[in-house]
Design an enzyme around this catalytic site. Structure first.
Site, PDB file in Angstrom:
ATOM      1  N   ARG A 108       0.835  -1.196   0.000  1.00 25.88           N
ATOM      2  CA  ARG A 108       0.000   0.000   0.000  1.00 25.88           C
ATOM      3  C   ARG A 108       0.870   1.247   0.000  1.00 25.88           C
ATOM      4  O   ARG A 108       1.913   1.292   0.659  1.00 25.88           O
ATOM      5  CB  ARG A 108      -0.913   0.045   1.219  1.00 25.88           C
ATOM      6  CG  ARG A 108      -2.043  -0.956   1.196  1.00 25.88           C
ATOM      7  CD  ARG A 108      -3.069  -0.625   2.270  1.00 25.88           C
ATOM      8  NE  ARG A 108      -2.460  -0.537   3.588  1.00 25.88           N
ATOM      9  CZ  ARG A 108      -2.991   0.136   4.607  1.00 25.88           C
ATOM     10  NH1 ARG A 108      -4.116   0.803   4.446  1.00 25.88           N
ATOM     11  NH2 ARG A 108      -2.393   0.146   5.781  1.00 25.88           N
ATOM     12  N   SER A 177       7.375  -5.479   6.576  1.00 23.06           N
ATOM     13  CA  SER A 177       6.878  -6.420   7.585  1.00 23.06           C
ATOM     14  C   SER A 177       7.515  -7.796   7.509  1.00 23.06           C
ATOM     15  O   SER A 177       6.829  -8.826   7.475  1.00 23.06           O
ATOM     16  CB  SER A 177       5.361  -6.528   7.453  1.00 23.06           C
ATOM     17  OG  SER A 177       4.790  -5.246   7.454  1.00 23.06           O
ATOM     18  N   ASP A 230       5.594  -3.465  10.440  1.00 24.95           N
ATOM     19  CA  ASP A 230       4.179  -3.088  10.480  1.00 24.95           C
ATOM     20  C   ASP A 230       3.615  -3.099  11.900  1.00 24.95           C
ATOM     21  O   ASP A 230       2.735  -2.308  12.230  1.00 24.95           O
ATOM     22  CB  ASP A 230       3.345  -3.992   9.570  1.00 24.95           C
ATOM     23  CG  ASP A 230       3.364  -5.455   9.987  1.00 24.95           C
ATOM     24  OD1 ASP A 230       4.286  -5.865  10.707  1.00 24.95           O
ATOM     25  OD2 ASP A 230       2.459  -6.198   9.564  1.00 24.95           O
TER      26      ASP A 230
END
Length: 374
Positions: A108, A177, A230
């Site tokens: 994203r 992440s 994350d």
């Protein structure tokens, strides 16, 4: 350091069991031919049960590993990575910020306008892009070029209100992440891939440097100013909204936890103690394993056939990438040994990972409704 509260996460390992139980019990109402299926299910339920005493044993085992991970590098199930984040948001931040979140099969790009004291998030825009499977096992150059191209497209489409004045460089926070050993707030080397990624040439490399080179190849005037996991980003977001937040847990494609530790309680930290007296720790608890975890034959076979056998055991028990696959394996055994779907085993049941966790969730909700409605 307080004892890790892992009960809720371990309970997540029983979700596949609950789905299978609801399906079988519903069908058993109309037939006496399901004895074999019921035996398979009952055996599974027994082996994946998580009574309170077992949860306490898991929590105790995790606490031991947390202490070991804070004491030294390497050789521990929990990496307990130092993040170099010693201050979290206050909620009073103001300005325009960009972020890139690479956490699984999607990434994203985010643009957010913070309004300052009492205003919080004024405006936020985001775009999510699916990563083609071949890039997850291809080359580092191809993966980061694909990501940088997505960032470039996102910036090119922004409206005039987000146009930066000449000479001002955009700054990007990079949420990555996967297990990374950070050497500063803006650099970190990849320890290993998880969640289906397997690009050997990236392991041991600085992921910020890899992204920066890809950004430069796109001709973007953009600088990575922070690298975080994350879970650390989730913790920061929680603190932005609530000042007493001290821990965060991710239960998504993978799973992880981060929390605020007292700096003087980290024996392996050899730098100057931060002024805040605190340090955010990225646990990387997806790699946790213990004899107390409720591992079944389905969990063992999934692990044996995975890209990283023997690793990320806790993650394989409870995260979204694997729960649907565990259910598929249960249903396949029922089909082969108890003719659960009739005389023929549905061909698709032999396809690994065809049953996604989101579909499993839909089945669970639908089955509960049918049971509830009679």
């Amino acid at each position: 350091m307080k004892k890790a509260a892992v009960g809720a996460a371990v309970v997540g390992a029983a979700t596949a069991c609950a789905v299978a139980a609801l399906i079988v019990k519903h069908r058993m109402k109309s037939s006496s031919l399901w004895a074999k299926t019921a035996a398979i299910l009952e055996d599974f339920e027994e082996k994946c049960a998580t009574p309170i005493e077992k949860l306490k044993q898991v929590a105790d085992a995790m606490t031991v590993e947390m202490h070991a991970g804070l004491a030294s590098e390497g050789g521990n199930k929990l990496k307990m990575l130092i993040t170099y984040v010693d201050n979290l948001p206050t909620g009073d931040e103001k300005g325009l910020f960009y972020a890139l979140d690479l956490g699984g099969t999607n990434f994203r790009v985010i643009r957010v306008q913070l309004g300052g004291v009492g205003k919080g998030v004024v405006k936020q825009e985001a775009e999510e892009v699916s990563i083609p499977p071949h890039l997850m096992v291809g080359s580092s150059h191809e993966l980061f070029d694909f990501i940088a191209a997505g960032v470039a497209k996102f910036i090119a489409s922004e409206s005039e209100e987000f146009q930066f004045p000449p000479g001002r460089q955009r700054e990007l926070g990079f949420t990555f992440s996967f297990p990374v050993r950070q050497t500063s707030l803006t650099s970190g080397t990849l320890i290993k891939w998880t969640k289906g990624f397997s690009i050997e040439e990236t392991v041991g490399e600085d992921v910020v440097a890899e992204l920066t080179k890809a950004i430069e190849r796109q001709g973007l005037d953009l600088r990575v100013t922070a690298l975080v996991n994350d879970t650390v980003g989730t913790l920061a977001g929680g603190r932005f909204r609530e000042k007493d937040v001290v821990a965060a847990v991710i239960l998504g494609t993978g799973t992880n936890a981060a929390y605020v530790e007292r700096a003087h309680a980290i024996p392996k930290w050899h730098g100057l103690l931060p002024k805040s007296g605190e340090m955010v720790i990225n646990m990387e608890w997806g790699n946790f394993r213990s004899s107390h975890l409720p591992l079944t034959e389905y969990d063992h076979s999934l692990d044996d056939e995975s890209l990283n056998p023997g690793e990320q055991i806790f993650e394989k028990l409870i995260s979204g990438m694997y729960l649907g696959e565990i259910l598929r394996r249960i249903l396949l055994k029922m089909a082969e040994e108890a003719s659960f779907f009739g005389d023929v085993v549905p061909p698709k049941l032999n396809v690994p990972f065809i049953l996604r966790s989101l579909l499993m969730d839909d089945i669970y909700d639908s089955s509960r409704k049918k049971v509830r409605d009679g």
